[in-house]
Design a protein around this motif. Structure first.
Motif, PDB file in Angstrom:
ATOM      1  N   GLU A 262       0.829  -1.199   0.000  1.00  0.00           N
ATOM      2  CA  GLU A 262       0.000   0.000   0.000  1.00  0.00           C
ATOM      3  C   GLU A 262       0.870   1.259   0.000  1.00  0.00           C
ATOM      4  N   GLU A 263       1.967   1.245   0.774  1.00  0.00           N
ATOM      5  CA  GLU A 263       2.913   2.367   0.759  1.00  0.00           C
ATOM      6  C   GLU A 263       3.480   2.564  -0.644  1.00  0.00           C
TER       7      GLU A 263
ATOM      8  N   ASP B   2       0.826   4.171  -2.939  1.00  0.00           N
ATOM      9  CA  ASP B   2       0.659   5.591  -2.610  1.00  0.00           C
ATOM     10  C   ASP B   2       1.860   6.411  -3.077  1.00  0.00           C
ATOM     11  N   TRP B   3       3.066   5.920  -2.840  1.00  0.00           N
ATOM     12  CA  TRP B   3       4.285   6.624  -3.242  1.00  0.00           C
ATOM     13  C   TRP B   3       4.362   6.741  -4.766  1.00  0.00           C
TER      14      TRP B   3
ATOM     15  N   LYS C 254       1.968   6.967  -6.878  1.00  0.00           N
ATOM     16  CA  LYS C 254       0.992   7.944  -7.385  1.00  0.00           C
ATOM     17  C   LYS C 254       1.592   9.335  -7.513  1.00  0.00           C
TER      18      LYS C 254
END
Length: 187
Positions: free
Chosen positions: A108-109, A112-113, A115
């Motif tokens: 998930e990190e 997000d990163w 994006k």
């Protein structure tokens, strides 16, 4: 002409024995100056009824999955953004290290990163190389990246190398090297 003999409890698949024979040939060729075609591997199979350790008959443990196939399946799941499938390939303390030393501890990190860097990215693989270690396997894959920057501009032909450590059939870490920042600076 080196000859390697190994004794196995009967029950391993032909595919597992082929992987073992290739790994043993590679191990010998990395130490002894012999061409692979000059290295002989003999596998002797013993029926489980004919094998005892500690006074108890034993059955063979299941073969570990092919490390390169595990990496490939993980990367395919990531590209499809099937995080649940991708997580099934990960060890409990899996972490990823990216250029500039950025370390992430969850998928998930990573999503997000990512994006903040590009709209999407796809990998084209040139090859996968597996090295056996006493702690498990190391798989390197390399090729090129293609995708789209956040402004909608396409990119392709960006070099990458990923290094995965695999123990017990699970990915424990990933180290990433690529020219993405260099390409973005010149976009």
């Amino acid at each position: 002409m080196p000859i390697v003999e190994i004794h196995l409890i009967d029950g391993y698949s032909d595919e597992a024995k082929a992987r073992l024979g290739q790994a043993l040939t590679g191990a010998v060729a990395s130490v002894v100056p012999a061409a692979p075609e000059a290295i002989t591997v003999l596998m002797h199979e013993i029926a489980p009824s004919g094998y005892m350790r500690g006074g108890t008959q034993r059955s063979p443990a299941p073969a570990l999955p092919d490390p390169a196939q595990t990496v490939r399946a993980f990367l395919q799941a990531m590209e499809a953004r099937d995080l649940d499938a991708a997580k099934s390939y990960l060890a409990e303390n899996f972490h990823m290290t990216f250029p500039s030393g950025k370390t992430l501890n969850s998928l998930e990190e990573l999503v997000d990163w990512s994006k903040t860097r590009y709209s999407f990215v796809k990998k084209t693989y040139a090859r996968f190389d597996t090295a056996a270690t006493l702690d498990g396997s190391v798989v390197y894959c390399h090729g090129t990246l293609a995708g789209e920057w956040l402004d909608g501009t396409a990119f392709d032909g960006i070099r990458f190398v990923d290094r995965f450590t695999i123990a017990g059939g699970k990915l424990s870490d990933q180290e990433v090297w690529n020219d993405l920042a260099e390409a973005r600076a010149h976009a």
